[in-house]
Write a protein that holds these residues in place. Structure first.
Motif, PDB file in Angstrom:
ATOM      1  N   GLN A 187       0.845  -1.200   0.000  1.00  0.00           N
ATOM      2  CA  GLN A 187       0.000   0.000   0.000  1.00  0.00           C
ATOM      3  C   GLN A 187       0.877   1.246   0.000  1.00  0.00           C
ATOM      4  OE1 GLN A 187      -3.423   0.731   0.648  1.00  0.00           O
ATOM      5  NE2 GLN A 187      -4.279  -1.324   0.721  1.00  0.00           N
ATOM      6  N   VAL A 188       0.407   2.235  -0.706  1.00  0.00           N
ATOM      7  CA  VAL A 188       1.053   3.543  -0.725  1.00  0.00           C
ATOM      8  C   VAL A 188      -0.008   4.590  -0.426  1.00  0.00           C
ATOM      9  CG1 VAL A 188       2.268   5.241  -2.125  1.00  0.00           C
ATOM     10  CG2 VAL A 188       2.795   2.814  -2.404  1.00  0.00           C
ATOM     11  N   GLN A 189       0.329   5.480   0.472  1.00  0.00           N
ATOM     12  CA  GLN A 189      -0.575   6.582   0.792  1.00  0.00           C
ATOM     13  C   GLN A 189       0.018   7.863   0.218  1.00  0.00           C
ATOM     14  OE1 GLN A 189       0.600   4.474   3.511  1.00  0.00           O
ATOM     15  NE2 GLN A 189      -1.092   3.161   2.875  1.00  0.00           N
ATOM     16  N   LEU A 190      -0.823   8.622  -0.452  1.00  0.00           N
ATOM     17  CA  LEU A 190      -0.406   9.863  -1.092  1.00  0.00           C
ATOM     18  C   LEU A 190      -1.265  11.011  -0.577  1.00  0.00           C
ATOM     19  CD1 LEU A 190      -0.245   8.471  -4.728  1.00  0.00           C
ATOM     20  CD2 LEU A 190       1.695   8.851  -3.220  1.00  0.00           C
ATOM     21  N   VAL A 191      -0.606  12.095  -0.224  1.00  0.00           N
ATOM     22  CA  VAL A 191      -1.328  13.275   0.262  1.00  0.00           C
ATOM     23  C   VAL A 191      -0.850  14.488  -0.520  1.00  0.00           C
ATOM     24  CG1 VAL A 191      -1.853  14.741   2.216  1.00  0.00           C
ATOM     25  CG2 VAL A 191      -1.585  12.269   2.551  1.00  0.00           C
ATOM     26  N   GLU A 192      -1.768  15.100  -1.277  1.00  0.00           N
ATOM     27  CA  GLU A 192      -1.434  16.301  -2.037  1.00  0.00           C
ATOM     28  C   GLU A 192      -1.716  17.540  -1.206  1.00  0.00           C
ATOM     29  OE1 GLU A 192      -3.641  13.681  -5.228  1.00  0.00           O
ATOM     30  OE2 GLU A 192      -3.909  14.222  -3.121  1.00  0.00           O
ATOM     31  N   SER A 193      -0.987  18.587  -1.531  1.00  0.00           N
ATOM     32  CA  SER A 193      -1.230  19.892  -0.916  1.00  0.00           C
ATOM     33  C   SER A 193      -0.700  20.971  -1.847  1.00  0.00           C
ATOM     34  CB  SER A 193      -0.548  19.982   0.455  1.00  0.00           C
ATOM     35  OG  SER A 193       0.852  19.821   0.322  1.00  0.00           O
ATOM     36  N   GLY A 194      -1.052  22.197  -1.538  1.00  0.00           N
ATOM     37  CA  GLY A 194      -0.518  23.328  -2.296  1.00  0.00           C
ATOM     38  C   GLY A 194      -1.478  23.955  -3.273  1.00  0.00           C
ATOM     39  N   GLY A 195      -2.641  23.372  -3.437  1.00  0.00           N
ATOM     40  CA  GLY A 195      -3.608  23.981  -4.336  1.00  0.00           C
ATOM     41  C   GLY A 195      -4.150  25.281  -3.774  1.00  0.00           C
ATOM     42  N   GLY A 196      -4.856  26.023  -4.611  1.00  0.00           N
ATOM     43  CA  GLY A 196      -5.432  27.281  -4.160  1.00  0.00           C
ATOM     44  C   GLY A 196      -5.885  28.127  -5.316  1.00  0.00           C
ATOM     45  N   LEU A 197      -6.114  29.390  -5.014  1.00  0.00           N
ATOM     46  CA  LEU A 197      -6.581  30.358  -6.006  1.00  0.00           C
ATOM     47  C   LEU A 197      -5.414  31.236  -6.436  1.00  0.00           C
ATOM     48  CD1 LEU A 197      -8.827  31.919  -7.520  1.00  0.00           C
ATOM     49  CD2 LEU A 197      -9.154  33.241  -5.399  1.00  0.00           C
ATOM     50  N   VAL A 198      -5.256  31.397  -7.734  1.00  0.00           N
ATOM     51  CA  VAL A 198      -4.172  32.217  -8.264  1.00  0.00           C
ATOM     52  C   VAL A 198      -4.671  32.943  -9.501  1.00  0.00           C
ATOM     53  CG1 VAL A 198      -3.244  30.338  -9.683  1.00  0.00           C
ATOM     54  CG2 VAL A 198      -1.734  32.187  -8.922  1.00  0.00           C
ATOM     55  N   GLN A 199      -4.120  34.103  -9.756  1.00  0.00           N
ATOM     56  CA  GLN A 199      -4.485  34.841 -10.962  1.00  0.00           C
ATOM     57  C   GLN A 199      -3.750  34.245 -12.164  1.00  0.00           C
ATOM     58  OE1 GLN A 199      -3.650  39.001 -10.205  1.00  0.00           O
ATOM     59  NE2 GLN A 199      -5.781  39.364  -9.621  1.00  0.00           N
ATOM     60  N   ALA A 200      -4.336  34.428 -13.319  1.00  0.00           N
ATOM     61  CA  ALA A 200      -3.694  33.985 -14.556  1.00  0.00           C
ATOM     62  C   ALA A 200      -2.305  34.618 -14.648  1.00  0.00           C
ATOM     63  CB  ALA A 200      -4.533  34.369 -15.759  1.00  0.00           C
ATOM     64  N   GLY A 201      -1.332  33.809 -15.041  1.00  0.00           N
ATOM     65  CA  GLY A 201       0.049  34.260 -15.093  1.00  0.00           C
ATOM     66  C   GLY A 201       0.834  33.980 -13.834  1.00  0.00           C
ATOM     67  N   GLY A 202       0.141  33.592 -12.783  1.00  0.00           N
ATOM     68  CA  GLY A 202       0.790  33.327 -11.511  1.00  0.00           C
ATOM     69  C   GLY A 202       1.331  31.910 -11.425  1.00  0.00           C
TER      70      GLY A 202
END
Length: 122
Positions: A1-16
């Protein structure tokens, strides 16, 4: 088994920029390939980038080449997706996946994270 946890998403303006992280635990030595996929509302999940852990071999979808970069940190057992020059069409839920080979197909991955939302405002 492998557990994966993503993070870092959010709201950003175009070009960011945003940097997504995918922290792994479990049998990571067996499933040493990592892939990033994304799924926008009403669309199928699509390949974004992949890396083979041991040899640092990477691949990218044409739509993100030159803007996104996948990398890894061995000590932290973490894969990153640096996303620059973001466009509204990059908006999606981004998923990290683990498999034995860095495939561009979802079928090549056995384990998946829960996803992280990336929103790009125009």
């Amino acid at each position: 088994q492998v557990q994966l946890v993503e993070s870092g998403g959010g709201l950003v303006q175009a070009g960011g920029s945003l940097r997504l992280s995918c922290a792994a635990s479990g049998r990571t030595s067996t499933y040493s390939a990592r892939g990033w996929f994304r799924q926008a509302p009403g669309k199928e999940r699509e390949f974004v980038a992949a890396i083979r852990w041991s040899y640092d071999i990477t691949s990218y979808a044409d739509s993100v080449k030159g803007r996104f970069a996948i990398s890894r940190d061995n000590a932290k057992n973490t894969v990153y997706l640096q996303m620059n020059s973001l466009k509204p069409e990059d908006m999606a839920v981004y998923y990290c996946a683990a498999g034995t080979d860095p495939s561009t197909s979802q079928r090549g991955y056995r384990y998946w994270g829960q996803g992280t939302q990336v929103t790009v405002s125009s």
